[in-house]
Motif scaffolding. Structure first.
Motif: not given
Length: 163
Positions: A51-72
């Protein structure tokens, strides 16, 4: 490194992956242990690094991050100093959520969070392209997320895995 896990370890890991905020008392009841034995096992799994750590998973859109991108990303030149300098910048940049060293035509794949398309564009141009060794990038925007899981299928035996 490989560990041998008994069924209680597997149950604990599966339950904690499903809800890491579960109380030790409730967790102990679900696996049939006393609270102290359950806490001891959970601590052992954490100390072993399972177990590396315990974390809360946050909805990115709810806190203003509308874009998720993957970059090579391709680095040049390929050497230890450039790679170390590049990774140091990656680790200190909060907009980069994940970074993978990959095989194939590209050296790295990163996941970026941005407020909007203009913010993503500016991040790519003004930040990412200034990182040491970045020679070439290609970015894809996430249009929808159809599945996202943070739980590994640990409780399954290998014969139950599907390909």
């Amino acid at each position: 490194m490989s560990f041998t896990f008994d069924e209680l370890d597997k149950q604990l890991i599966d339950l904690l992956q499903a809800d890491s905020s579960i109380s030790n008392k409730d967790l102990a009841e679900k696996v049939g242990l006393s609270p102290s034995a359950c806490l001891s096992r959970t601590k052992r799994l954490k100390e072993m690094g399972v177990i590396k750590k315990f974390a809360a998973i946050v909805d990115e859109k709810m806190i203003g991050y509308e874009v998720i991108a993957f970059t090579f990303i391709t680095l040049s030149p390929h050497n230890r100093d450039i790679t170390n300098a590049f990774l140091a910048k990656i680790k200190e940049t909060p907009q980069i959520l994940e970074c993978y060293n990959i095989s194939g035509s590209w050296d790295y794949l990163i996941k970026i969070a941005a407020h909007d398309l203009a913010h993503c564009r500016d991040f790519l141009i003004d930040t990412l392209l200034t990182f040491p060794g970045v020679n070439k990038i290609e970015t894809s925007m996430v249009l929808s997320t159809d599945k996202r899981s943070f739980s590994l299928p640990f409780g399954l035996d290998k014969s139950q895995d599907t390909v």
